[in-house]
Design a protein around this motif. Sequence first.
Motif, PDB file in Angstrom:
ATOM      1  N   PHE B  66       0.902  -1.159   0.000  1.00  0.00           N
ATOM      2  CA  PHE B  66       0.000   0.000   0.000  1.00  0.00           C
ATOM      3  C   PHE B  66       0.933   1.198   0.000  1.00  0.00           C
ATOM      4  CE2 PHE B  66      -3.490   2.651   1.042  1.00  0.00           C
ATOM      5  CZ  PHE B  66      -3.555   3.077   2.363  1.00  0.00           C
ATOM      6  N   VAL B  67       0.911   2.007  -1.065  1.00  0.00           N
ATOM      7  CA  VAL B  67       1.966   3.006  -1.243  1.00  0.00           C
ATOM      8  C   VAL B  67       1.404   4.284  -1.839  1.00  0.00           C
ATOM      9  CG1 VAL B  67       2.569   2.058  -3.533  1.00  0.00           C
ATOM     10  CG2 VAL B  67       4.256   3.403  -2.275  1.00  0.00           C
ATOM     11  N   ARG B  68       2.004   5.411  -1.471  1.00  0.00           N
ATOM     12  CA  ARG B  68       1.715   6.668  -2.161  1.00  0.00           C
ATOM     13  C   ARG B  68       2.900   6.948  -3.067  1.00  0.00           C
ATOM     14  NH1 ARG B  68      -2.092  10.665  -1.293  1.00  0.00           N
ATOM     15  NH2 ARG B  68      -2.549   9.804   0.778  1.00  0.00           N
ATOM     16  N   SER B  69       2.659   6.974  -4.371  1.00  0.00           N
ATOM     17  CA  SER B  69       3.741   7.128  -5.338  1.00  0.00           C
ATOM     18  C   SER B  69       4.247   8.567  -5.366  1.00  0.00           C
ATOM     19  CB  SER B  69       3.250   6.739  -6.737  1.00  0.00           C
ATOM     20  OG  SER B  69       2.568   5.506  -6.689  1.00  0.00           O
ATOM     21  N   ASP B  70       5.338   8.773  -6.106  1.00  0.00           N
ATOM     22  CA  ASP B  70       5.897  10.122  -6.231  1.00  0.00           C
ATOM     23  C   ASP B  70       4.906  11.093  -6.851  1.00  0.00           C
ATOM     24  OD1 ASP B  70       9.322   9.071  -6.901  1.00  0.00           O
ATOM     25  OD2 ASP B  70       8.393   9.848  -5.076  1.00  0.00           O
ATOM     26  N   ASP B  71       3.976  10.606  -7.666  1.00  0.00           N
ATOM     27  CA  ASP B  71       2.989  11.503  -8.284  1.00  0.00           C
ATOM     28  C   ASP B  71       1.838  11.825  -7.335  1.00  0.00           C
ATOM     29  OD1 ASP B  71       1.285   8.981 -10.362  1.00  0.00           O
ATOM     30  OD2 ASP B  71       1.520   9.202  -8.206  1.00  0.00           O
ATOM     31  N   GLY B  72       1.908  11.362  -6.083  1.00  0.00           N
ATOM     32  CA  GLY B  72       0.876  11.676  -5.097  1.00  0.00           C
ATOM     33  C   GLY B  72      -0.278  10.706  -5.065  1.00  0.00           C
ATOM     34  N   ARG B  73      -0.367   9.803  -6.053  1.00  0.00           N
ATOM     35  CA  ARG B  73      -1.490   8.846  -6.099  1.00  0.00           C
ATOM     36  C   ARG B  73      -1.215   7.658  -5.189  1.00  0.00           C
ATOM     37  NH1 ARG B  73      -3.282   6.801 -11.811  1.00  0.00           N
ATOM     38  NH2 ARG B  73      -4.271   5.316 -10.414  1.00  0.00           N
ATOM     39  N   VAL B  74      -2.273   7.185  -4.570  1.00  0.00           N
ATOM     40  CA  VAL B  74      -2.176   5.983  -3.747  1.00  0.00           C
ATOM     41  C   VAL B  74      -2.387   4.766  -4.639  1.00  0.00           C
ATOM     42  CG1 VAL B  74      -3.283   4.684  -1.877  1.00  0.00           C
ATOM     43  CG2 VAL B  74      -2.930   7.157  -1.647  1.00  0.00           C
ATOM     44  N   ARG B  75      -1.548   3.774  -4.456  1.00  0.00           N
ATOM     45  CA  ARG B  75      -1.654   2.545  -5.241  1.00  0.00           C
ATOM     46  C   ARG B  75      -1.512   1.329  -4.336  1.00  0.00           C
ATOM     47  NH1 ARG B  75       0.972   6.222  -8.773  1.00  0.00           N
ATOM     48  NH2 ARG B  75       0.129   6.171 -10.905  1.00  0.00           N
ATOM     49  N   VAL B  76      -2.002   0.187  -4.824  1.00  0.00           N
ATOM     50  CA  VAL B  76      -1.780  -1.088  -4.132  1.00  0.00           C
ATOM     51  C   VAL B  76      -1.261  -2.084  -5.155  1.00  0.00           C
ATOM     52  CG1 VAL B  76      -2.860  -3.059  -2.975  1.00  0.00           C
ATOM     53  CG2 VAL B  76      -3.479  -0.740  -2.294  1.00  0.00           C
ATOM     54  N   ALA B 111       5.650   3.634  -8.419  1.00  0.00           N
ATOM     55  CA  ALA B 111       4.399   3.521  -9.171  1.00  0.00           C
ATOM     56  C   ALA B 111       4.301   2.155  -9.846  1.00  0.00           C
ATOM     57  CB  ALA B 111       4.297   4.628 -10.214  1.00  0.00           C
ATOM     58  N   GLY B 112       5.238   1.262  -9.492  1.00  0.00           N
ATOM     59  CA  GLY B 112       5.159  -0.127  -9.929  1.00  0.00           C
ATOM     60  C   GLY B 112       5.842  -0.439 -11.240  1.00  0.00           C
ATOM     61  N   ARG B 113       6.482   0.563 -11.872  1.00  0.00           N
ATOM     62  CA  ARG B 113       7.112   0.307 -13.186  1.00  0.00           C
ATOM     63  C   ARG B 113       8.478  -0.349 -12.990  1.00  0.00           C
ATOM     64  NH1 ARG B 113       4.718   5.845 -14.430  1.00  0.00           N
ATOM     65  NH2 ARG B 113       6.319   6.538 -12.953  1.00  0.00           N
ATOM     66  N   LEU B 114       8.788  -1.305 -13.879  1.00  0.00           N
ATOM     67  CA  LEU B 114      10.115  -1.910 -13.898  1.00  0.00           C
ATOM     68  C   LEU B 114      11.069  -0.908 -14.535  1.00  0.00           C
ATOM     69  CD1 LEU B 114      12.086  -4.286 -13.626  1.00  0.00           C
ATOM     70  CD2 LEU B 114      11.177  -5.181 -15.796  1.00  0.00           C
ATOM     71  N   VAL B 115      12.009  -0.421 -13.751  1.00  0.00           N
ATOM     72  CA  VAL B 115      12.881   0.647 -14.267  1.00  0.00           C
ATOM     73  C   VAL B 115      14.296   0.173 -14.567  1.00  0.00           C
ATOM     74  CG1 VAL B 115      11.533   2.501 -13.247  1.00  0.00           C
ATOM     75  CG2 VAL B 115      13.406   1.501 -11.928  1.00  0.00           C
ATOM     76  N   SER B 116      14.733  -0.917 -13.951  1.00  0.00           N
ATOM     77  CA  SER B 116      16.043  -1.429 -14.349  1.00  0.00           C
ATOM     78  C   SER B 116      16.188  -2.873 -13.914  1.00  0.00           C
ATOM     79  CB  SER B 116      17.169  -0.576 -13.776  1.00  0.00           C
ATOM     80  OG  SER B 116      17.434  -0.947 -12.442  1.00  0.00           O
ATOM     81  N   LEU B 117      17.067  -3.593 -14.641  1.00  0.00           N
ATOM     82  CA  LEU B 117      17.381  -4.973 -14.292  1.00  0.00           C
ATOM     83  C   LEU B 117      18.742  -5.275 -14.891  1.00  0.00           C
ATOM     84  CD1 LEU B 117      15.655  -7.322 -16.834  1.00  0.00           C
ATOM     85  CD2 LEU B 117      15.021  -4.924 -16.704  1.00  0.00           C
ATOM     86  N   PRO B 136      -0.964  -4.708 -10.108  1.00  0.00           N
ATOM     87  CA  PRO B 136      -1.789  -3.881  -9.232  1.00  0.00           C
ATOM     88  C   PRO B 136      -2.998  -4.654  -8.719  1.00  0.00           C
ATOM     89  CG  PRO B 136      -2.244  -3.357 -11.528  1.00  0.00           C
ATOM     90  CD  PRO B 136      -1.184  -4.422 -11.534  1.00  0.00           C
ATOM     91  N   ALA B 137      -3.546  -4.208  -7.585  1.00  0.00           N
ATOM     92  CA  ALA B 137      -4.838  -4.734  -7.151  1.00  0.00           C
ATOM     93  C   ALA B 137      -5.849  -4.381  -8.239  1.00  0.00           C
ATOM     94  CB  ALA B 137      -5.248  -4.109  -5.824  1.00  0.00           C
ATOM     95  N   PRO B 138      -6.751  -5.314  -8.603  1.00  0.00           N
ATOM     96  CA  PRO B 138      -7.664  -5.045  -9.718  1.00  0.00           C
ATOM     97  C   PRO B 138      -8.476  -3.761  -9.546  1.00  0.00           C
ATOM     98  CG  PRO B 138      -7.731  -7.360  -9.127  1.00  0.00           C
ATOM     99  CD  PRO B 138      -6.874  -6.689  -8.106  1.00  0.00           C
ATOM    100  N   ARG B 139      -8.928  -3.462  -8.310  1.00  0.00           N
ATOM    101  CA  ARG B 139      -9.655  -2.234  -8.062  1.00  0.00           C
ATOM    102  C   ARG B 139      -9.183  -1.635  -6.757  1.00  0.00           C
ATOM    103  NH1 ARG B 139     -14.850  -2.276 -10.396  1.00  0.00           N
ATOM    104  NH2 ARG B 139     -15.187  -0.257  -9.400  1.00  0.00           N
TER     105      ARG B 139
END
Lengths: 170, 425
Positions: B66-76, B111-117, B136-139
């Motif tokens: 359960f996270v608040r991303s850098d863009d201010g949006r809450v995501r799961v 925000a959940g994006r794969l940024v490096s590997l 992501p959680a579906p809803r």
Amino acid sequence: MSTVDESRATLSGLRLEIEEFLFAECELIDAWRLDEWIELFSPFGRWLVPGPTLPDGDPNETLYLIDDDAFILHHRVNGLLGRTAHAERPKSRVRHLVGNVRVRPAEHEQISVRANFVVHRTRASITHAYVGEYQHLLERGGPLGFLFVERRSVLDHEALQPQSSISFIL
Amino acid sequence: MSEYVIDDRTVPRFRVNRKALVDQEVLELEKSKIFDKSWLYVGHDSEVANPRDFRARNVGGRPVIFVRSDDGRVRVFMNTCPHRGTTLCQEPSGSARFLKCYYHAWTFDNAGRLVSLPDEESYGPTFDRENLGLAPAPRLEQYAGFWFLSFDPDIVDLRTYLAGAGEYLDLVADQGASGMTVVPGSQDYSTAANWKLLVENSMDGYHGAPLHQRYFEMVIDAGATFNVTKSRGLDLGNGHAVVITNGELGRPAPPELAPLVDAKRGELVARVGEERAAKMHGTRNLVIFPNFALVDLVGAITIRTFFPVRPDYMEVTAWELAPADEDPRLRRTRADSFNTFWGPAGLATPDDIEALQACQRGFAAHREAVWSDISRGLGTESPTANDEIQMRCFWRRWNELLTGERPIPEPQAPLEPFAASVAAG
């Protein structure tokens, strides 16, 4: 004897006194002699059990499990000794193990005590263990030589799973 | 006719077959037909107040972030690496710009994006990095600062789902002049009993006097005068229910804090008006189907969720909710009230836990003692907090989801306000 040896001997002697006090205290708890146990608190003494997710938390800032002042302690003990603490009717069997006792003089002639505890509690044929560290602040006085200024039971568990509750004196 | 629930309006009688509280097959049906098809509580807005704040916890049997991303949006997100499955957050909370999997160093932003590997080139041009982000959680939606997720992508929106329960979340959310906050920390415990027993116990006035006698003796000794003269159990729709009373059941604030208490009440009346302030006075035990309880009862508010591990074992998490920016002396009083009633080490909840565990032990005889009776108040249109309409609402919705049987709601008299003002109450 050098002063280092002298202070080490003094501290050892103090540790021995504190161990004896802790063993006697736990004997009272395990025997459910809680009316005698509550006499081991100084008038403003408290029993604290921090919330397991924040064991170093400040009780004014974080959620605790127990933060009993004398008034609440009195009611907790009365309930446990009477017939209204249903979680302890019949009483659980409780067994305290206390070890690794470390003592250090503190301000105002108080004594800071750390000790490891394992408490086994048996109820309805199921035994659970509670593991953690005591972090007490004591002063001299009372029927067993020391009084709790602060009695603190800090659990190592992150959750009371599967223990479910603390309905006895930890 | 359902094999689990008898809802007989002719007698009238409402009964639940105790095998619903014992059978593994029932639990498997509940997981797919209820927990995977409902809105489940994740956390409170205040727990991810700042960008990069995260909480790692279990919701509906899954580990989630359960996270608040850098863009201010809450995501799961599901707390599992898309590569091989390692949980990404091992700490229960923190602040993170990136989440790096320690197994093969795949790195995700918040925000959940794969940024490096490492050695991405060896995967070749067909490597689908865009679609290898965190699942992501579906809803995910919030109401009044309470965030809920659903594993059903087609579920109705949260506000519609909440039906009449939204109003009761508002009555709590509006108590703080600067909003509400979860006090740091949580109480995580277990109970060796079926999860549905805690639904019932969370909104059951009938057990207060007998079970919680030691708590009430303490409160009386602290100077409380019980002033509960009115109560009501209410069907809020969709399986949600609440019991409300017009009194106070907590330890009174110390007399020296009276000016602070009066000032707080004055601020509330000025902000929301007399009538709404009167509504916010008193107590409320709310359950949002299936497994979220909010109880504002003893001068302190607890919110809790619980999930079945086995039919006879549940895990519970409880938090303290309080007005943000509360005066520290009032917060201290609130904490005292919270600790003495709520939580698995206070003077009340351990007795509830024991009672539920004893029920579960009794259910071993469910083939002989088959039915639990939940009939109190059936046939009246204004049931009190000591009646059981609130439990019947839950069980009817539960029965509908498991068996398809359509419930017939009980007729309810309109709710008259308990008082026009706090003074009048």
